[in-house]
Design a protein around this motif. Structure first.
Motif, PDB file in Angstrom:
ATOM      1  N   TRP A 167       0.821  -1.210   0.000  1.00 64.72           N
ATOM      2  CA  TRP A 167       0.000   0.000   0.000  1.00 64.72           C
ATOM      3  C   TRP A 167       0.857   1.263   0.000  1.00 64.72           C
ATOM      4  O   TRP A 167       0.435   2.309  -0.500  1.00 64.72           O
ATOM      5  N   ASN A 168       2.070   1.164   0.518  1.00 65.90           N
ATOM      6  CA  ASN A 168       2.991   2.301   0.417  1.00 65.90           C
ATOM      7  C   ASN A 168       3.358   2.567  -1.041  1.00 65.90           C
ATOM      8  O   ASN A 168       3.510   3.724  -1.456  1.00 65.90           O
ATOM      9  N   ALA A 169       3.497   1.495  -1.809  1.00 68.26           N
ATOM     10  CA  ALA A 169       3.796   1.647  -3.244  1.00 68.26           C
ATOM     11  C   ALA A 169       2.630   2.315  -3.960  1.00 68.26           C
ATOM     12  O   ALA A 169       2.826   3.162  -4.847  1.00 68.26           O
ATOM     13  N   LEU A 170       1.417   1.957  -3.572  1.00 72.82           N
ATOM     14  CA  LEU A 170       0.246   2.596  -4.165  1.00 72.82           C
ATOM     15  C   LEU A 170       0.162   4.069  -3.743  1.00 72.82           C
ATOM     16  O   LEU A 170      -0.232   4.930  -4.542  1.00 72.82           O
ATOM     17  N   ALA A 171       0.511   4.349  -2.491  1.00 67.63           N
ATOM     18  CA  ALA A 171       0.496   5.731  -2.015  1.00 67.63           C
ATOM     19  C   ALA A 171       1.482   6.575  -2.816  1.00 67.63           C
ATOM     20  O   ALA A 171       1.193   7.725  -3.185  1.00 67.63           O
ATOM     21  N   GLU A 172       2.644   6.018  -3.101  1.00 71.38           N
ATOM     22  CA  GLU A 172       3.641   6.734  -3.898  1.00 71.38           C
ATOM     23  C   GLU A 172       3.128   6.982  -5.313  1.00 71.38           C
ATOM     24  O   GLU A 172       3.320   8.072  -5.876  1.00 71.38           O
ATOM     25  N   ALA A 173       2.459   5.994  -5.873  1.00 70.27           N
ATOM     26  CA  ALA A 173       1.875   6.164  -7.205  1.00 70.27           C
ATOM     27  C   ALA A 173       0.777   7.224  -7.187  1.00 70.27           C
ATOM     28  O   ALA A 173       0.639   8.016  -8.126  1.00 70.27           O
ATOM     29  N   SER A 174      -0.010   7.243  -6.122  1.00 73.40           N
ATOM     30  CA  SER A 174      -1.058   8.255  -5.982  1.00 73.40           C
ATOM     31  C   SER A 174      -0.468   9.661  -5.980  1.00 73.40           C
ATOM     32  O   SER A 174      -0.993  10.583  -6.612  1.00 73.40           O
TER      33      SER A 174
END
Length: 215
Positions: A167-174
Motif C-alpha cells: 500500500w505504500n507503493a500505491l500511495a507513492e503512485a497516488s
C-alpha cells in the motif's frame, strides 16, 4: 486490517434512475469530470456508463422486481464505489509500471480458466464477480488483469497485497498521479489510496421520482 483486506478484494476486483442523482451548485474545477488522474479525466459519462453496466447485469441476473430492488438497496453507493475502483485501477497500473510489472494475455486466460473451474463455469464466475465486487461481465477480464498486476506487484516488492509495503507503493503512485476528485464524489486519501467522503453543504443528493433515497 479488515478494511484493508476489503480494499484489496476490490483490486481483485461503477447516476442512473434507480440510484441517487447527484447535482451540485457552484463551479467544478474540472467540468464534466468525476476525477482527474495523472492529468487524464475520468468523465461523469464514463462513470455513469460503468454504473449502467452493473445495473444492467444485476437486472439480467435477478429479473424479479423485488429481488432487483434488494440488489439496488445493497449497492446504493455504487457510483462512489465504482469511481473508487476506477481511480485505484489507475493507481495500481502506475505502481506496476514503476516496478516493471507486466501482465500477458495468456496469464489472464489461465487465471480465468482456473477460476471458472473453481466456481463451476464461466457464468458462475461472472455471477460471483458481479455479486461480490460489482464487476459487470464485460469488465471481468479487465479486472483479472488488475488482479494479476496486484499479485505480481506484491511479489516484486517481496510482500503481499494486504501488507504495508504494497500500500505504500500505491500511495507513492497516488502522489505521482496527483489525483483530484470532483468534490461531489469526495476526496482521495493519498496515504490510504482510497476515496473518502466529504461533507459539502452545496452538494445535495436527489433520488429519481418514485425511488427511495439511498446514500
Amino acid at each position: 486490517m479488515h478494511r484493508r483486506r476489503r480494499r484489496t478484494a476490490l483490486l481483485l476486483s461503477a447516476a442512473i434512475a434507480a440510484a441517487p442523482l447527484i447535482t451540485a451548485c457552484g463551479n467544478d474545477a474540472h467540468p464534466g469530470a468525476a476525477a482527474v488522474v495523472g492529468g487524464q479525466r475520468i468523465t461523469v459519462s464514463q462513470l455513469e456508463n460503468r454504473v449502467s453496466e452493473v445495473r444492467a447485469a444485476q437486472r439480467a441476473a435477478v429479473p424479479d422486481d423485488a429481488q432487483y430492488a434488494q440488489a439496488i438497496a445493497k449497492t446504493g453507493t455504487l457510483a462512489r464505489d465504482t469511481l473508487h475502483s476506477m481511480v485505484l485501477d489507475r493507481v495500481l497500473h502506475r505502481a506496476a509500471q514503476d516496478a516493471g510489472v507486466t501482465v500477458t494475455r495468456k496469464e489472464i486466460q489461465q487465471m480465468r480458466a482456473g477460476l471458472e473451474q473453481q466456481v463451476g463455469g464461466p457464468e458462475a464466475l461472472e455471477t460471483a464477480w458481479l455479486q461480490q465486487y460489482g464487476i459487470a461481465p464485460e469488465r471481468l477480464e479487465e479486472n483479472l488483469h488488475l488482479q494479476l498486476e496486484a499479485q505480481k506487484l506484491a511479489a516484486a516488492l517481496g510482500t503481499a497485497t494486504d501488507r504495508p509495503d504494497f500500500w505504500n507503493a500505491l500511495a507513492e503512485a497516488s502522489k505521482k498521479l496527483g489525483i483530484d476528485l470532483n468534490p461531489r464524489y469526495g476526496t482521495w486519501d493519498v496515504q490510504r489510496s482510497s476515496r473518502v467522503d466529504t461533507k459539502t453543504p452545496w452538494v445535495r443528493e436527489v433520488t429519481a421520482a418514485g425511488t427511495q433515497q439511498t446514500t
